[in-house]
Design an enzyme around this catalytic site. Structure first.
Site, mmCIF file in Angstrom:
data_model
loop_
_atom_site.group_PDB
_atom_site.id
_atom_site.type_symbol
_atom_site.label_atom_id
_atom_site.label_comp_id
_atom_site.label_asym_id
_atom_site.label_seq_id
_atom_site.Cartn_x
_atom_site.Cartn_y
_atom_site.Cartn_z
ATOM 1 N N SER A 48 3.784 -1.962 13.229
ATOM 2 C CA SER A 48 3.965 -0.762 12.493
ATOM 3 C C SER A 48 3.074 0.234 12.801
ATOM 4 C CB SER A 48 3.878 -1.069 11.259
ATOM 5 O OG SER A 48 4.615 -2.101 10.540
ATOM 6 N N ASN A 49 1.923 0.210 13.247
ATOM 7 C CA ASN A 49 1.112 1.098 13.464
ATOM 8 C C ASN A 49 1.364 1.494 15.023
ATOM 9 O OD1 ASN A 49 -1.631 1.322 11.357
ATOM 10 N ND2 ASN A 49 -0.914 -0.871 11.544
ATOM 11 N N LYS A 167 2.397 -13.581 9.960
ATOM 12 C CA LYS A 167 1.712 -12.394 9.542
ATOM 13 C C LYS A 167 2.262 -11.983 8.095
ATOM 14 C CE LYS A 167 0.389 -7.627 10.003
ATOM 15 N NZ LYS A 167 1.186 -6.199 10.658
ATOM 16 N N SER A 169 2.313 -9.714 4.925
ATOM 17 C CA SER A 169 1.605 -8.245 4.557
ATOM 18 C C SER A 169 2.315 -7.739 3.228
ATOM 19 C CB SER A 169 2.035 -7.245 5.618
ATOM 20 O OG SER A 169 1.617 -7.261 6.866
ATOM 21 N N GLY A 192 -2.108 -9.888 6.450
ATOM 22 C CA GLY A 192 -1.719 -8.505 7.031
ATOM 23 C C GLY A 192 -2.248 -7.257 6.501
#
Length: 246
Positions: A48-49, A167, A169, A192
């Protein structure tokens, strides 16, 4: 080395810098060089980043080429999740051919109301059976139209030989399913987010993929190290500070 051992510690979901409308590949290489000098276990590319949903296919490949050149001895997972099972498999093959360690696959979510446990199980099993790279589930309902993998489905998928971790989140964090996992399986659970990283370690997570590690990697790895040495009071204090910073 088991997958649980290989995935233990802190990963940075590395930011893709931009110059105007184009990825700044020189800046990405610079950042990776700096991050490579820390105690991070590794990196998540195209998360996402990493602006995975905002890049073209050509741009994603250019970003991965920088990671391939600059990763050093770090473990690298690559975000390859798309709505189409076929496209996800194709993107995962590219990551595997480039020598990356894992693929991280976000839940499909365009038709969110149909993405129940059985549908997600079929999706992930088809991918895991079609590619050579080990698969990490990626549960992030805030980025996936509210879709999240039910705990029962996570437990079922953890038994697949090529699905080796997750992961998580979600706001609930991995505590909602960790106790249901078979401790004999080599299945790595990664938190996450820094807000529940410390608490997740207490219930069995082996590490975290933390956005904050792009900015203060040393503090994030220190938190993990303090926890592993049983210095819980200091770890909790550092965690509180990092949560405020986050």
């Amino acid at each position: 080395m088991s997958h649980t051992e290989k995935l233990s510690g802190v990963f940075a979901p590395v930011v893709t810098p931009f110059e105007g409308d184009r990825p700044d590949l020189d800046a990405l290489a610079f950042n990776l060089t700096k991050l490579r000098q820390t105690d991070l276990t590794g990196f998540l590319a195209l998360g996402s980043n990493g602006e995975v949903k905002s890049l073209t296919d050509e741009e994603r490949l250019l970003v991965l080429e920088v990671f391939a050149q600059e990763k050093g001895d770090k473990v690298v997972m690559v975000g390859t999740g798309f709505e189409s099972t076929k496209e996800t498999i194709e993107k995962s093959h590219v990551a595997a051919q480039m020598g990356f360690d894992y693929v991280s696959v976000l839940t499909p979510h365009y038709h969110a109301k149909y993405m129940d446990g059985p549908a997600l199980r079929r999706y992930y099993e088809r991918i895991a059976e079609a590619i050579p790279a080990p698969v990490l589930l990626y549960n992030a309902p805030q980025f996936a139209g509210g879709v999240q993998i039910p705990p029962k489905t996570i437990v079922e998928l953890a038994a697949h030989p090529n699905i080796v971790g997750i992961k998580d989140s979600s706001a609930a964090g991995p505590g909602r399913f960790l106790a249901q996992l078979d401790p004999e399986e080599d299945f790595a659970v990664l938190a996450g987010g820094i807000n529940f990283f410390y608490s997740s370690l207490h219930v069995g997570a082996v590490g975290g993929v933390l956005s904050l590690a792009n900015v203060v990697p040393e503090a994030c790895t220190e938190l993990y190290d303090l926890f592993m040495r049983g210095m819980y009071d200091r770890a909790r204090e550092l965690s509180a500070g990092l949560i405020r910073l986050n």
